[in-house]
Design a protein around this motif. Sequence first.
Motif, mmCIF file in Angstrom:
data_model
loop_
_atom_site.group_PDB
_atom_site.id
_atom_site.type_symbol
_atom_site.label_atom_id
_atom_site.label_comp_id
_atom_site.label_asym_id
_atom_site.label_seq_id
_atom_site.Cartn_x
_atom_site.Cartn_y
_atom_site.Cartn_z
ATOM 1 N N UNK A 59 0.829 -1.210 0.000
ATOM 2 C CA UNK A 59 0.000 0.000 0.000
ATOM 3 C C UNK A 59 0.864 1.262 0.000
ATOM 4 N N UNK A 60 1.954 1.251 0.785
ATOM 5 C CA UNK A 60 2.855 2.406 0.806
ATOM 6 C C UNK A 60 3.519 2.598 -0.554
ATOM 7 N N UNK A 61 3.944 1.505 -1.150
ATOM 8 C CA UNK A 61 4.586 1.579 -2.468
ATOM 9 C C UNK A 61 3.623 2.154 -3.497
ATOM 10 N N UNK A 62 2.406 1.644 -3.511
ATOM 11 C CA UNK A 62 1.412 2.137 -4.479
ATOM 12 C C UNK A 62 1.117 3.612 -4.266
ATOM 13 N N UNK A 63 0.964 4.015 -3.031
ATOM 14 C CA UNK A 63 0.687 5.414 -2.716
ATOM 15 C C UNK A 63 1.847 6.305 -3.144
ATOM 16 N N UNK A 64 3.051 5.905 -2.796
ATOM 17 C CA UNK A 64 4.236 6.690 -3.155
ATOM 18 C C UNK A 64 4.353 6.817 -4.669
ATOM 19 N N UNK A 65 4.153 5.726 -5.377
ATOM 20 C CA UNK A 65 4.246 5.767 -6.844
ATOM 21 C C UNK A 65 3.187 6.700 -7.429
ATOM 22 N N UNK A 66 1.975 6.660 -6.902
ATOM 23 C CA UNK A 66 0.920 7.559 -7.386
ATOM 24 C C UNK A 66 1.295 9.017 -7.157
ATOM 25 N N UNK A 68 4.353 10.299 -6.676
ATOM 26 C CA UNK A 68 5.502 10.667 -7.515
ATOM 27 C C UNK A 68 5.060 10.921 -8.948
ATOM 28 N N UNK A 69 4.234 10.047 -9.479
ATOM 29 C CA UNK A 69 3.767 10.224 -10.857
ATOM 30 C C UNK A 69 2.955 11.508 -11.015
ATOM 31 N N UNK A 70 2.157 11.849 -10.005
ATOM 32 C CA UNK A 70 1.365 13.083 -10.063
ATOM 33 C C UNK A 70 2.245 14.330 -10.079
ATOM 34 N N UNK A 71 3.461 14.230 -9.578
ATOM 35 C CA UNK A 71 4.379 15.368 -9.520
ATOM 36 C C UNK A 71 5.466 15.276 -10.589
ATOM 37 N N UNK A 72 5.280 14.403 -11.567
ATOM 38 C CA UNK A 72 6.286 14.182 -12.614
ATOM 39 C C UNK A 72 5.776 14.642 -13.970
ATOM 40 N N UNK A 73 6.732 14.884 -14.849
ATOM 41 C CA UNK A 73 6.392 15.197 -16.232
ATOM 42 C C UNK A 73 6.006 13.895 -16.942
ATOM 43 N N UNK A 74 5.342 13.996 -18.082
ATOM 44 C CA UNK A 74 5.015 12.775 -18.837
ATOM 45 C C UNK A 74 6.262 11.949 -19.180
ATOM 46 N N UNK A 75 7.375 12.605 -19.459
ATOM 47 C CA UNK A 75 8.610 11.897 -19.775
ATOM 48 C C UNK A 75 9.121 11.138 -18.550
ATOM 49 N N UNK A 76 9.020 11.758 -17.393
ATOM 50 C CA UNK A 76 9.465 11.102 -16.164
ATOM 51 C C UNK A 76 8.561 9.919 -15.817
ATOM 52 N N UNK A 78 6.987 8.087 -17.961
ATOM 53 C CA UNK A 78 7.371 7.020 -18.892
ATOM 54 C C UNK A 78 8.625 6.305 -18.399
ATOM 55 N N UNK A 79 9.591 7.057 -17.898
ATOM 56 C CA UNK A 79 10.829 6.464 -17.373
ATOM 57 C C UNK A 79 10.540 5.616 -16.139
ATOM 58 N N UNK A 80 9.675 6.095 -15.271
ATOM 59 C CA UNK A 80 9.285 5.336 -14.077
ATOM 60 C C UNK A 80 8.629 4.030 -14.493
ATOM 61 N N UNK A 81 7.690 4.124 -15.420
ATOM 62 C CA UNK A 81 6.991 2.918 -15.888
ATOM 63 C C UNK A 81 7.951 1.931 -16.532
ATOM 64 N N UNK A 82 8.922 2.437 -17.262
ATOM 65 C CA UNK A 82 9.912 1.583 -17.908
ATOM 66 C C UNK A 82 10.768 0.867 -16.852
#
Length: 91
Positions: A59-66, A68-76, A78-82
Amino acid sequence: MNELNWMDDNRISSIPKNKLDFLQKIFIESKNLTQKEQLPFFMALAGRAKKDTISFSQDEINLIMDVIKDHSTPEEVAKINQTIKMFKNRK
């Protein structure tokens, strides 16, 4: 992404400070890694987390990832997802 913006997000206020401090260090240290350098870095990081007895619930991992992604650019994002995909493929 500004490394600190996501850490001010209220959604992660329930996560212990020592875990957030650990994550902040990760962002600073991994900021300029190439894709080739990421895997060894994260493998060493896993060992460091174990040594420091830092672990995250799913749950912490999922929350943190959400967050981080909300505060990232689309390029970032994509890099996270990769990177996530790369780790899932290694299992």
